[in-house]
Design an enzyme around this catalytic site. Structure first.
Site, PDB file in Angstrom:
ATOM      1  N   HIS A   1      -7.742  -4.221  -3.772  1.00 52.96           N
ATOM      2  CA  HIS A   1      -6.717  -3.591  -2.938  1.00 52.96           C
ATOM      3  C   HIS A   1      -6.579  -4.381  -1.633  1.00 52.96           C
ATOM      4  O   HIS A   1      -7.558  -4.837  -1.058  1.00 52.96           O
ATOM      5  CB  HIS A   1      -7.103  -2.148  -2.639  1.00 52.96           C
ATOM      6  CG  HIS A   1      -5.995  -1.353  -2.012  1.00 52.96           C
ATOM      7  ND1 HIS A   1      -4.954  -0.843  -2.763  1.00 52.96           N
ATOM      8  CD2 HIS A   1      -5.750  -1.016  -0.725  1.00 52.96           C
ATOM      9  CE1 HIS A   1      -4.125  -0.197  -1.957  1.00 52.96           C
ATOM     10  NE2 HIS A   1      -4.583  -0.292  -0.727  1.00 52.96           N
TER      11      HIS A   1
ATOM     12  N   ASP B   1      -8.860  -3.418  -8.118  1.00 55.78           N
ATOM     13  CA  ASP B   1      -8.555  -2.353  -7.165  1.00 55.78           C
ATOM     14  C   ASP B   1      -8.928  -1.014  -7.793  1.00 55.78           C
ATOM     15  O   ASP B   1      -8.272  -0.567  -8.742  1.00 55.78           O
ATOM     16  CB  ASP B   1      -7.062  -2.388  -6.827  1.00 55.78           C
ATOM     17  CG  ASP B   1      -6.655  -1.346  -5.802  1.00 55.78           C
ATOM     18  OD1 ASP B   1      -7.499  -0.496  -5.443  1.00 55.78           O
ATOM     19  OD2 ASP B   1      -5.496  -1.381  -5.363  1.00 55.78           O
TER      20      ASP B   1
ATOM     21  N   CYS C   1       0.845  -1.185   0.000  1.00 54.34           N
ATOM     22  CA  CYS C   1       0.000   0.000   0.000  1.00 54.34           C
ATOM     23  C   CYS C   1       0.892   1.250   0.000  1.00 54.34           C
ATOM     24  O   CYS C   1       1.635   1.465  -0.957  1.00 54.34           O
ATOM     25  CB  CYS C   1      -0.957  -0.056   1.194  1.00 54.34           C
ATOM     26  SG  CYS C   1      -2.175   1.263   1.295  1.00 54.34           S
TER      27      CYS C   1
END
Length: 228
Positions: free
Chosen positions: A198, A169, A122
């Protein structure tokens, strides 16, 4: 899952002293990893990830990237914790975090590790790319880093790189990944996994996709193992 088995240490760098989580393999380490956190701090899942990589034979150090404003921050994924994480992201200093990343790489080398890689998730996925534009790393892996293509720096990567993204995502749509792919230097690997969103690697969240996570881990492990 086993409880985290690593230790918390203080790393003294030229720009300040900050906390890190350090996890070691049972035997001799094959290489070192600077593992870079999500927006939720050095929480339980990030520590579990460090231990997972240590089980694969690496000595792993996780810098507390929020130490300048909220040292030791460990957040959950919902409600007020999610709001706090987004606030931390909005104020995040990428250049300062690169300094922290490279200070951790220097620490590993000073303690006998010959090869040092970054693996980020991330926020850490973006940082993994940014740090790899500076000398001092032997390879870099990033998972679902958002907005990397907007930095305009991916073409300056100075080491082998592998990136993983979920095709579902919304934060990394196909056009963003196409733009990123055009920036990356020849030889950099970019994988896009159908059916994954995600955070597909985070087994503490509903977004976890175990088959995709296992495939991405296997690819990353083979990739780092092939860097001499």
């Amino acid at each position: 899952m086993k409880p985290p088995r690593g230790t918390d240490i203080a790393l003294d760098a030229p720009h300040g002293s900050f906390g890190c989580y350090l996890s070691r393999p049972e035997g001799e380490a094959s290489a070192g990893i600077v593992l870079l956190q999500e927006i939720f701090g050095t929480n339980l899942h990030i520590r579990e990830l460090a231990d997972q990589w240590a089980d694969a034979g690496f000595v792993v150090i996780v810098p507390d990237l929020f130490w300048r404003s909220a040292p030791g921050l460990q957040l959950g994924y919902d409600g007020a914790d999610l709001d706090r994480a987004r606030t931390m992201l909005a104020a995040f200093d990428l250049e300062a975090a690169i300094d922290d990343t490279l200070a951790c790489a220097d620490y590993l080398r000073a303690h006998g590790t010959r090869r040092v890689f970054t693996v980020g998730y991330c926020l850490g996925g973006k940082l993994s790319v940014a740090a790899a534009t500076r000398p001092g790393l032997d390879g870099a892996v990033g998972y679902y880093g958002v907005g990397i293509e907007k930095l305009g720096i991916a073409g300056n990567v100075k080491c082998p790189m592998m990136l993983h993204f979920g095709a579902d995502d919304p934060a990394t749509p196909a056009e963003a990944l196409a733009a990123l792919g055009r920036q990356l230097p020849a030889g950099a690997a970019l994988f896009r996994y159908q059916g994954a969103g995600h955070g597909f690697n985070n087994w503490r969240r509903p977004s976890h996709d175990a088959p995709t996570a296992q495939l991405a881990f296997a690819r990353s492990l083979a990739f780092l193992g092939g860097i001499g």
